[in-house]
Scaffold this motif. Structure first.
Motif, PDB file in Angstrom:
ATOM      1  N   ALA A 116      90.738 122.592 -10.034  1.00 35.76           N
ATOM      2  CA  ALA A 116      90.567 121.147  -9.890  1.00 35.76           C
ATOM      3  C   ALA A 116      91.399 120.434 -10.940  1.00 35.76           C
ATOM      4  CB  ALA A 116      89.091 120.762 -10.031  1.00 35.76           C
ATOM      5  N   HIS A 117      91.659 119.151 -10.676  1.00 34.19           N
ATOM      6  CA  HIS A 117      92.386 118.330 -11.636  1.00 34.19           C
ATOM      7  C   HIS A 117      91.524 117.992 -12.850  1.00 34.19           C
ATOM      8  CE1 HIS A 117      95.912 117.703  -9.249  1.00 34.19           C
ATOM      9  NE2 HIS A 117      95.261 117.134  -8.252  1.00 34.19           N
ATOM     10  N   SER A 118      90.212 118.055 -12.690  1.00 31.17           N
ATOM     11  CA  SER A 118      89.299 117.624 -13.747  1.00 31.17           C
ATOM     12  C   SER A 118      88.061 118.499 -13.734  1.00 31.17           C
ATOM     13  CB  SER A 118      88.913 116.154 -13.550  1.00 31.17           C
ATOM     14  OG  SER A 118      88.266 115.982 -12.293  1.00 31.17           O
ATOM     15  N   CYS A 119      87.213 118.279 -14.713  1.00 28.13           N
ATOM     16  CA  CYS A 119      85.978 119.064 -14.815  1.00 28.13           C
ATOM     17  C   CYS A 119      84.771 118.316 -14.255  1.00 28.13           C
ATOM     18  CB  CYS A 119      85.714 119.442 -16.273  1.00 28.13           C
ATOM     19  SG  CYS A 119      86.876 120.639 -16.970  1.00 28.13           S
ATOM     20  N   TRP A 120      84.608 117.052 -14.647  1.00 20.52           N
ATOM     21  CA  TRP A 120      83.405 116.315 -14.284  1.00 20.52           C
ATOM     22  C   TRP A 120      83.740 114.886 -13.868  1.00 20.52           C
ATOM     23  CZ3 TRP A 120      84.112 118.287 -19.337  1.00 20.52           C
ATOM     24  CH2 TRP A 120      84.548 117.353 -20.281  1.00 20.52           C
ATOM     25  N   ASP A 121      82.724 114.179 -13.354  1.00 24.74           N
ATOM     26  CA  ASP A 121      82.858 112.778 -12.975  1.00 24.74           C
ATOM     27  C   ASP A 121      82.744 111.940 -14.249  1.00 24.74           C
ATOM     28  OD1 ASP A 121      82.580 110.160 -12.124  1.00 24.74           O
ATOM     29  OD2 ASP A 121      81.096 110.602 -10.573  1.00 24.74           O
ATOM     30  N   ALA A 122      83.851 111.379 -14.678  1.00 28.61           N
ATOM     31  CA  ALA A 122      83.875 110.670 -15.960  1.00 28.61           C
ATOM     32  C   ALA A 122      82.908 109.486 -15.991  1.00 28.61           C
ATOM     33  CB  ALA A 122      85.296 110.190 -16.251  1.00 28.61           C
ATOM     34  N   ASP A 123      82.833 108.719 -14.931  1.00 27.03           N
ATOM     35  CA  ASP A 123      81.973 107.534 -14.928  1.00 27.03           C
ATOM     36  C   ASP A 123      80.496 107.893 -14.970  1.00 27.03           C
ATOM     37  OD1 ASP A 123      84.049 105.742 -14.966  1.00 27.03           O
ATOM     38  OD2 ASP A 123      84.128 105.497 -12.790  1.00 27.03           O
ATOM     39  N   ALA A 124      80.149 109.053 -14.440  1.00 24.95           N
ATOM     40  CA  ALA A 124      78.743 109.447 -14.408  1.00 24.95           C
ATOM     41  C   ALA A 124      78.189 109.705 -15.802  1.00 24.95           C
ATOM     42  CB  ALA A 124      78.567 110.688 -13.535  1.00 24.95           C
ATOM     43  N   VAL A 125      79.032 110.179 -16.712  1.00 24.21           N
ATOM     44  CA  VAL A 125      78.566 110.520 -18.058  1.00 24.21           C
ATOM     45  C   VAL A 125      79.221 109.667 -19.135  1.00 24.21           C
ATOM     46  CG1 VAL A 125      77.959 112.889 -17.457  1.00 24.21           C
ATOM     47  CG2 VAL A 125      80.288 112.375 -18.227  1.00 24.21           C
ATOM     48  N   LYS A 126      80.059 108.719 -18.729  1.00 23.21           N
ATOM     49  CA  LYS A 126      80.777 107.844 -19.672  1.00 23.21           C
ATOM     50  C   LYS A 126      81.602 108.661 -20.670  1.00 23.21           C
ATOM     51  CE  LYS A 126      79.051 103.958 -18.054  1.00 23.21           C
ATOM     52  NZ  LYS A 126      78.314 104.514 -16.911  1.00 23.21           N
ATOM     53  N   MET A 127      82.334 109.623 -20.121  1.00 20.45           N
ATOM     54  CA  MET A 127      83.199 110.464 -20.949  1.00 20.45           C
ATOM     55  C   MET A 127      84.362 110.954 -20.111  1.00 20.45           C
ATOM     56  SD  MET A 127      82.271 113.911 -23.132  1.00 20.45           S
ATOM     57  CE  MET A 127      83.550 114.927 -23.896  1.00 20.45           C
ATOM     58  N   THR A 322      82.045 131.839  -9.140  1.00 24.42           N
ATOM     59  CA  THR A 322      81.881 131.522  -7.712  1.00 24.42           C
ATOM     60  C   THR A 322      82.604 130.252  -7.292  1.00 24.42           C
ATOM     61  OG1 THR A 322      79.777 130.380  -8.208  1.00 24.42           O
ATOM     62  CG2 THR A 322      79.665 132.715  -7.573  1.00 24.42           C
ATOM     63  N   MET A 323      83.417 129.684  -8.181  1.00 31.37           N
ATOM     64  CA  MET A 323      84.156 128.476  -7.817  1.00 31.37           C
ATOM     65  C   MET A 323      85.156 128.785  -6.710  1.00 31.37           C
ATOM     66  SD  MET A 323      84.995 126.687 -11.494  1.00 31.37           S
ATOM     67  CE  MET A 323      83.670 126.016 -12.510  1.00 31.37           C
ATOM     68  N   PRO A 324      85.112 128.046  -5.596  1.00 33.01           N
ATOM     69  CA  PRO A 324      86.071 128.316  -4.521  1.00 33.01           C
ATOM     70  C   PRO A 324      87.469 127.831  -4.886  1.00 33.01           C
ATOM     71  CG  PRO A 324      84.749 126.380  -3.998  1.00 33.01           C
ATOM     72  CD  PRO A 324      84.177 126.964  -5.259  1.00 33.01           C
ATOM     73  N   ASP A 325      88.472 128.530  -4.408  1.00 31.86           N
ATOM     74  CA  ASP A 325      89.849 128.073  -4.608  1.00 31.86           C
ATOM     75  C   ASP A 325      90.089 126.836  -3.749  1.00 31.86           C
ATOM     76  OD1 ASP A 325      90.419 130.142  -6.325  1.00 31.86           O
ATOM     77  OD2 ASP A 325      91.190 131.454  -4.748  1.00 31.86           O
ATOM     78  N   PRO A 326      90.799 125.856  -4.269  1.00 33.80           N
ATOM     79  CA  PRO A 326      91.051 124.638  -3.496  1.00 33.80           C
ATOM     80  C   PRO A 326      92.111 124.862  -2.432  1.00 33.80           C
ATOM     81  CG  PRO A 326      92.223 124.538  -5.574  1.00 33.80           C
ATOM     82  CD  PRO A 326      91.407 125.808  -5.610  1.00 33.80           C
ATOM     83  N   GLN A 327      92.107 123.996  -1.426  1.00 34.65           N
ATOM     84  CA  GLN A 327      93.191 123.982  -0.457  1.00 34.65           C
ATOM     85  C   GLN A 327      94.450 123.447  -1.140  1.00 34.65           C
ATOM     86  OE1 GLN A 327      93.121 125.220   2.722  1.00 34.65           O
ATOM     87  NE2 GLN A 327      91.105 125.969   2.057  1.00 34.65           N
ATOM     88  N   PRO A 328      95.618 123.956  -0.818  1.00 34.86           N
ATOM     89  CA  PRO A 328      96.850 123.509  -1.485  1.00 34.86           C
ATOM     90  C   PRO A 328      97.070 122.006  -1.449  1.00 34.86           C
ATOM     91  CG  PRO A 328      97.284 125.482  -0.216  1.00 34.86           C
ATOM     92  CD  PRO A 328      95.886 125.065   0.129  1.00 34.86           C
ATOM     93  N   THR A 329      96.714 121.350  -0.336  1.00 40.17           N
ATOM     94  CA  THR A 329      96.964 119.911  -0.226  1.00 40.17           C
ATOM     95  C   THR A 329      96.019 119.078  -1.088  1.00 40.17           C
ATOM     96  OG1 THR A 329      95.582 119.885   1.773  1.00 40.17           O
ATOM     97  CG2 THR A 329      97.975 120.028   2.080  1.00 40.17           C
ATOM     98  N   GLU A 330      94.980 119.711  -1.668  1.00 39.83           N
ATOM     99  CA  GLU A 330      94.103 118.964  -2.580  1.00 39.83           C
ATOM    100  C   GLU A 330      94.832 118.559  -3.853  1.00 39.83           C
ATOM    101  OE1 GLU A 330      90.267 120.704  -3.357  1.00 39.83           O
ATOM    102  OE2 GLU A 330      90.111 121.490  -1.298  1.00 39.83           O
ATOM    103  N   LEU A 331      96.015 119.119  -4.045  1.00 41.03           N
ATOM    104  CA  LEU A 331      96.842 118.737  -5.187  1.00 41.03           C
ATOM    105  C   LEU A 331      97.118 117.235  -5.199  1.00 41.03           C
ATOM    106  CD1 LEU A 331      98.734 119.738  -7.546  1.00 41.03           C
ATOM    107  CD2 LEU A 331     100.545 119.873  -5.826  1.00 41.03           C
TER     108      LEU A 331
END
Length: 359
Positions: A116-127, A322-331
């Motif tokens: 993924a491009h990121s780890c978490w939802d920044a707005d949800a935790v204000k970080m 167990t993290m699934p690999d992303p589809q290439p177009t998710e880039l």
């Protein structure tokens, strides 16, 4: 916020004895037994997260991991000073802060596993998410803080970075802008003594906190392995920001006991004697000694902390494996906040290329 101090603020000695400071001790007067235990627990969990993630990288399950070993007090003490609506702009090493902000263990390794491009939802935790571009978050934090000020939001913004980042132009620009426009931002430098293999003495010929004074920003040094002192000075700085008094700068003197990242070999540039010196200043051991001195430590508490840390580590490991690999177009997802014609076109072209290549 004091304009300068000639020695790091310390409220807790390495042997667990308290230090009285007429300015800073009152700032932690509300820290009772439960709060001390909570900070200890968070520090142990942060170290266990770090240990587990480092092991996962060594086992080939993560591409990279930036260890925080030894910096738990700087991260947990400052994080406990934050309000829920304050906004955190991190570098790439603040997994302990992320834990305190409520980031689930399952989200901590997504970026480092490369799914993924990121780890978490920044707005949800204000970080914000880990910032790989060194020093860039200083500018982001300053802009956000100034915008919040214009909107009348009574919040503070904090930017974490290391001693090496102070040699980047981005941090210099952020300090200049924040000072000129009185942006309510706290610049929190974790001086862990090494910018990869470059020692701090080649980053700055003067204490880093004093460099802030040249911008008209009050700066303070704190013993970064003293969780109580870090809590006190961060509370002071955040209140300074919320009161509309402008930016401030904290230099937390700590030590990176592990490598810069798991791609680094610190034995090539630092001595065993230096590492042993700082092991004697271990921030977790220091707080444990205080708990023991004040009869707040028992086997039941120790067991509960160990169980909590083990549970967090198990969740992190299971989620990573167990993290699934992303589809290439998710880039192409989340490049812009709203749909963008050029990105959509590039996504279609890439999908066509993959189909033609038989993928």
């Amino acid at each position: 916020m004091p304009e300068k101090n000639t020695y790091p603020v310390q409220l807790l000695q390495p042997d667990g004895r308290r230090v009285w400071d007429r300015v800073h001790t009152p700032l932690i007067a509300d820290v009772d037994a439960d709060r001390l235990r909570a900070m200890y627990s968070d520090m142990v969990v942060a170290r266990r997260i770090d240990t587990e993630a480092t092991a996962l990288q060594r086992q080939g399950q993560l591409g990279l991991w930036p260890p925080l070993l030894g910096q738990e007090a700087a991260q947990i003490g400052s994080a406990h000073a934050l309000h829920a609506d304050d906004y955190v702009f991190c570098s790439y090493r603040e997994a302990g802060v992320a834990h305190c902000r409520g980031v689930p263990p399952e989200d901590l390794t997504r970026l480092w596993r490369g799914v993924a491009h990121s780890c978490w939802d920044a707005d949800a935790v204000k970080m914000t998410n880990p910032a790989i571009v060194v020093g860039a978050q200083g500018l982001h934090a300053t802009g956000y803080a100034y915008a919040a000020h214009l909107e009348g939001a009574e919040i503070a913004t904090i930017a974490y970075f290391g001693d090496g980042a102070t040699s980047q132009g981005d941090i210099a620009e952020a300090l200049g802008f924040a000072a000129s426009w009185s942006a309510p931002v706290v610049f929190f430098c974790q001086n862990n003594q090494w910018a990869i293999s470059a020692p701090v003495r080649v980053q700055s010929a003067t204490p880093i906190a004093r460099r802030a004074l040249g911008y008209g920003i009050p700066g303070v040094q704190v013993d970064g392995n003293d969780v109580l002192a870090v809590l006190a000075v961060t509370r002071q700085a955040l209140q300074h920001a919320r009161a509309g008094a402008g930016p401030s700068f904290i230099e937390a003197i700590t030590y990176r006991m592990g490598p810069h990242t798991t791609a680094d070999d610190p034995t090539r540039y630092r001595t065993d004697a230096e590492l042993e010196l700082w092991r004697g200043r271990d921030p977790i051991d220091r707080l444990r000694r205080l708990l023991e001195r004040e009869r707040l430590w028992d086997s039941a508490f120790e067991h509960d902390v160990d169980e909590r840390a083990a549970a967090v580590a198990a969740r992190l490991r299971a989620a990573t494996l167990t993290m699934p690999d992303p589809q290439p177009t998710e880039l192409f997802d989340h490049v812009y906040a709203t749909p963008h014609r050029l990105i959509a076109e590039e996504s279609r072209e890439y999908a066509a290329y993959l189909e033609g290549a038989g993928r």
